[in-house]
Design a protein around this motif. Sequence first.
Motif, PDB file in Angstrom:
ATOM      1  N   PHE A 192      59.364  21.334 -61.981  1.00  0.00           N
ATOM      2  CA  PHE A 192      60.157  22.129 -61.072  1.00  0.00           C
ATOM      3  C   PHE A 192      61.536  21.920 -61.199  1.00  0.00           C
ATOM      4  CE2 PHE A 192      61.437  23.714 -56.743  1.00  0.00           C
ATOM      5  CZ  PHE A 192      60.475  24.805 -56.482  1.00  0.00           C
ATOM      6  N   PRO A 193      62.239  23.151 -61.078  1.00  0.00           N
ATOM      7  CA  PRO A 193      63.638  23.053 -61.084  1.00  0.00           C
ATOM      8  C   PRO A 193      64.343  22.628 -59.725  1.00  0.00           C
ATOM      9  CG  PRO A 193      62.982  25.396 -61.070  1.00  0.00           C
ATOM     10  CD  PRO A 193      61.981  24.567 -61.205  1.00  0.00           C
ATOM     11  N   ALA A 194      63.912  21.586 -59.263  1.00  0.00           N
ATOM     12  CA  ALA A 194      64.406  21.125 -57.881  1.00  0.00           C
ATOM     13  C   ALA A 194      65.871  21.002 -57.693  1.00  0.00           C
ATOM     14  CB  ALA A 194      63.835  19.662 -57.667  1.00  0.00           C
ATOM     15  N   GLU A 195      66.584  20.653 -58.586  1.00  0.00           N
ATOM     16  CA  GLU A 195      67.986  20.750 -58.372  1.00  0.00           C
ATOM     17  C   GLU A 195      68.616  22.380 -58.453  1.00  0.00           C
ATOM     18  OE1 GLU A 195      69.546  17.995 -57.453  1.00  0.00           O
ATOM     19  OE2 GLU A 195      68.210  16.685 -57.998  1.00  0.00           O
ATOM     20  N   SER A 196      68.400  22.981 -59.150  1.00  0.00           N
ATOM     21  CA  SER A 196      68.879  24.453 -59.199  1.00  0.00           C
ATOM     22  C   SER A 196      68.385  25.040 -57.973  1.00  0.00           C
ATOM     23  CB  SER A 196      68.547  25.333 -60.408  1.00  0.00           C
ATOM     24  OG  SER A 196      67.138  25.470 -60.840  1.00  0.00           O
ATOM     25  N   MET A 197      67.126  25.068 -57.603  1.00  0.00           N
ATOM     26  CA  MET A 197      66.200  25.563 -56.354  1.00  0.00           C
ATOM     27  C   MET A 197      66.936  25.119 -55.185  1.00  0.00           C
ATOM     28  SD  MET A 197      64.194  27.934 -57.110  1.00  0.00           S
ATOM     29  CE  MET A 197      64.805  28.226 -58.993  1.00  0.00           C
ATOM     30  N   GLY A 198      67.376  23.827 -55.092  1.00  0.00           N
ATOM     31  CA  GLY A 198      67.819  23.197 -53.849  1.00  0.00           C
ATOM     32  C   GLY A 198      69.320  23.131 -54.186  1.00  0.00           C
ATOM     33  N   ARG A 199      70.064  24.117 -54.508  1.00  0.00           N
ATOM     34  CA  ARG A 199      71.656  24.067 -54.183  1.00  0.00           C
ATOM     35  C   ARG A 199      71.931  24.186 -52.947  1.00  0.00           C
ATOM     36  NH1 ARG A 199      72.146  27.914 -59.205  1.00  0.00           N
ATOM     37  NH2 ARG A 199      72.227  26.352 -61.073  1.00  0.00           N
ATOM     38  N   ASN A 200      71.238  25.050 -52.078  1.00  0.00           N
ATOM     39  CA  ASN A 200      71.496  25.082 -50.788  1.00  0.00           C
ATOM     40  C   ASN A 200      70.834  24.151 -49.841  1.00  0.00           C
ATOM     41  OD1 ASN A 200      74.086  26.743 -51.495  1.00  0.00           O
ATOM     42  ND2 ASN A 200      72.328  28.158 -51.867  1.00  0.00           N
ATOM     43  N   THR A 201      70.072  23.352 -50.199  1.00  0.00           N
ATOM     44  CA  THR A 201      69.174  22.698 -49.384  1.00  0.00           C
ATOM     45  C   THR A 201      69.339  21.334 -49.754  1.00  0.00           C
ATOM     46  OG1 THR A 201      67.003  22.459 -48.456  1.00  0.00           O
ATOM     47  CG2 THR A 201      67.372  22.796 -50.778  1.00  0.00           C
ATOM     48  N   ILE A 202      68.379  20.313 -49.028  1.00  0.00           N
ATOM     49  CA  ILE A 202      68.227  18.858 -49.380  1.00  0.00           C
ATOM     50  C   ILE A 202      67.566  18.623 -50.641  1.00  0.00           C
ATOM     51  CG2 ILE A 202      67.967  16.425 -48.445  1.00  0.00           C
ATOM     52  CD1 ILE A 202      68.418  18.079 -45.555  1.00  0.00           C
ATOM     53  N   VAL A 203      67.693  17.989 -51.613  1.00  0.00           N
ATOM     54  CA  VAL A 203      66.857  17.634 -52.605  1.00  0.00           C
ATOM     55  C   VAL A 203      66.724  15.757 -52.425  1.00  0.00           C
ATOM     56  CG1 VAL A 203      66.460  17.207 -55.166  1.00  0.00           C
ATOM     57  CG2 VAL A 203      67.761  19.411 -53.823  1.00  0.00           C
ATOM     58  N   ILE A 204      65.428  15.418 -52.462  1.00  0.00           N
ATOM     59  CA  ILE A 204      65.289  13.995 -52.499  1.00  0.00           C
ATOM     60  C   ILE A 204      64.451  13.619 -53.619  1.00  0.00           C
ATOM     61  CG2 ILE A 204      64.256  12.287 -51.126  1.00  0.00           C
ATOM     62  CD1 ILE A 204      64.238  14.004 -48.587  1.00  0.00           C
ATOM     63  N   ARG A 205      64.975  12.841 -54.338  1.00  0.00           N
ATOM     64  CA  ARG A 205      64.064  12.493 -55.551  1.00  0.00           C
ATOM     65  C   ARG A 205      63.342  11.191 -55.268  1.00  0.00           C
ATOM     66  NH1 ARG A 205      65.529  15.427 -59.610  1.00  0.00           N
ATOM     67  NH2 ARG A 205      64.044  14.080 -60.583  1.00  0.00           N
ATOM     68  N   CYS A 206      62.107  11.484 -55.705  1.00  0.00           N
ATOM     69  CA  CYS A 206      60.931  10.396 -55.581  1.00  0.00           C
ATOM     70  C   CYS A 206      60.417  10.185 -56.969  1.00  0.00           C
ATOM     71  CB  CYS A 206      59.786  10.931 -54.475  1.00  0.00           C
ATOM     72  SG  CYS A 206      60.628  10.781 -52.935  1.00  0.00           S
ATOM     73  N   ASP A 207      61.436   9.833 -57.771  1.00  0.00           N
ATOM     74  CA  ASP A 207      60.676   9.762 -59.148  1.00  0.00           C
ATOM     75  C   ASP A 207      59.837   8.451 -59.188  1.00  0.00           C
ATOM     76  OD1 ASP A 207      62.537  11.644 -60.447  1.00  0.00           O
ATOM     77  OD2 ASP A 207      64.050  10.077 -59.696  1.00  0.00           O
ATOM     78  N   GLY A 208      58.865   8.681 -60.205  1.00  0.00           N
ATOM     79  CA  GLY A 208      57.701   7.677 -60.470  1.00  0.00           C
ATOM     80  C   GLY A 208      56.500   7.843 -59.290  1.00  0.00           C
ATOM     81  N   HIS A 209      56.714   8.882 -58.613  1.00  0.00           N
ATOM     82  CA  HIS A 209      55.443   9.080 -57.766  1.00  0.00           C
ATOM     83  C   HIS A 209      55.017  10.345 -58.104  1.00  0.00           C
ATOM     84  CE1 HIS A 209      56.273   5.494 -55.217  1.00  0.00           C
ATOM     85  NE2 HIS A 209      57.579   6.025 -55.106  1.00  0.00           N
ATOM     86  N   GLY A 210      53.724  10.692 -57.706  1.00  0.00           N
ATOM     87  CA  GLY A 210      53.212  11.967 -57.906  1.00  0.00           C
ATOM     88  C   GLY A 210      53.038  12.585 -56.632  1.00  0.00           C
ATOM     89  N   VAL A 211      52.650  13.870 -56.828  1.00  0.00           N
ATOM     90  CA  VAL A 211      52.437  14.648 -55.659  1.00  0.00           C
ATOM     91  C   VAL A 211      51.214  14.229 -54.291  1.00  0.00           C
ATOM     92  CG1 VAL A 211      52.044  16.983 -54.487  1.00  0.00           C
ATOM     93  CG2 VAL A 211      53.476  16.694 -56.480  1.00  0.00           C
ATOM     94  N   PRO A 212      50.354  13.933 -54.999  1.00  0.00           N
ATOM     95  CA  PRO A 212      49.250  13.699 -54.005  1.00  0.00           C
ATOM     96  C   PRO A 212      49.566  12.602 -53.168  1.00  0.00           C
ATOM     97  CG  PRO A 212      48.200  14.210 -55.999  1.00  0.00           C
ATOM     98  CD  PRO A 212      49.898  13.974 -56.396  1.00  0.00           C
ATOM     99  N   GLU A 213      50.019  11.290 -53.786  1.00  0.00           N
ATOM    100  CA  GLU A 213      50.217  10.335 -52.867  1.00  0.00           C
ATOM    101  C   GLU A 213      51.431  10.634 -51.723  1.00  0.00           C
ATOM    102  OE1 GLU A 213      52.225   7.103 -55.080  1.00  0.00           O
ATOM    103  OE2 GLU A 213      52.155   8.359 -56.816  1.00  0.00           O
TER     104      GLU A 213
END
Length: 147
Positions: A33-54
């Motif tokens: 997902f293009p989180a950084e470009s989609m989130g230019r006007n919102t808060i982006v939190i990186r949770c690298d190393g984790h999956g969505v279900p957890e």
Amino acid sequence: MLKGIPKILSPQLLKVLCEMGHSDRLVISDGNFPAESMGRNTIVIRCDGHGVPELLDAILKVFPLDTYVEKPVNLMQVMLGDKVETPIWKTYEEIVTKHDGRGKAVIGNIERFAFYDEAKTAYAIIATSEKALYANIMLQKGVVVDE
């Protein structure tokens, strides 16, 4: 450290979840997902190393889903012609059902580009390392009611 808070919820993420109000939306995105470009006007939190279900499971322990809309949980719809299986959606159904008595009935789908448009107006986007395709999920916050 706090008691009863899932360890995967970082201080930054907890702060954002607390700041969110009724009807605010949160996107938990897969690794493509293009989180950084989609989130230019919102808060982006990186949770690298984790999956969505957890993350979804941990968030829904502290985050009420909106009861004033029919589908407070939305998935990114698979594009016509994409031959992609989405077994992760079944996992999402199980997690949502565990935390919300309405079960899978609260889960809807949003066309891919409409999902992008909605994500741009979300309160926050959580960027994960999830490898599953079409694993993006959007949650709409509800009201905390004293129990």
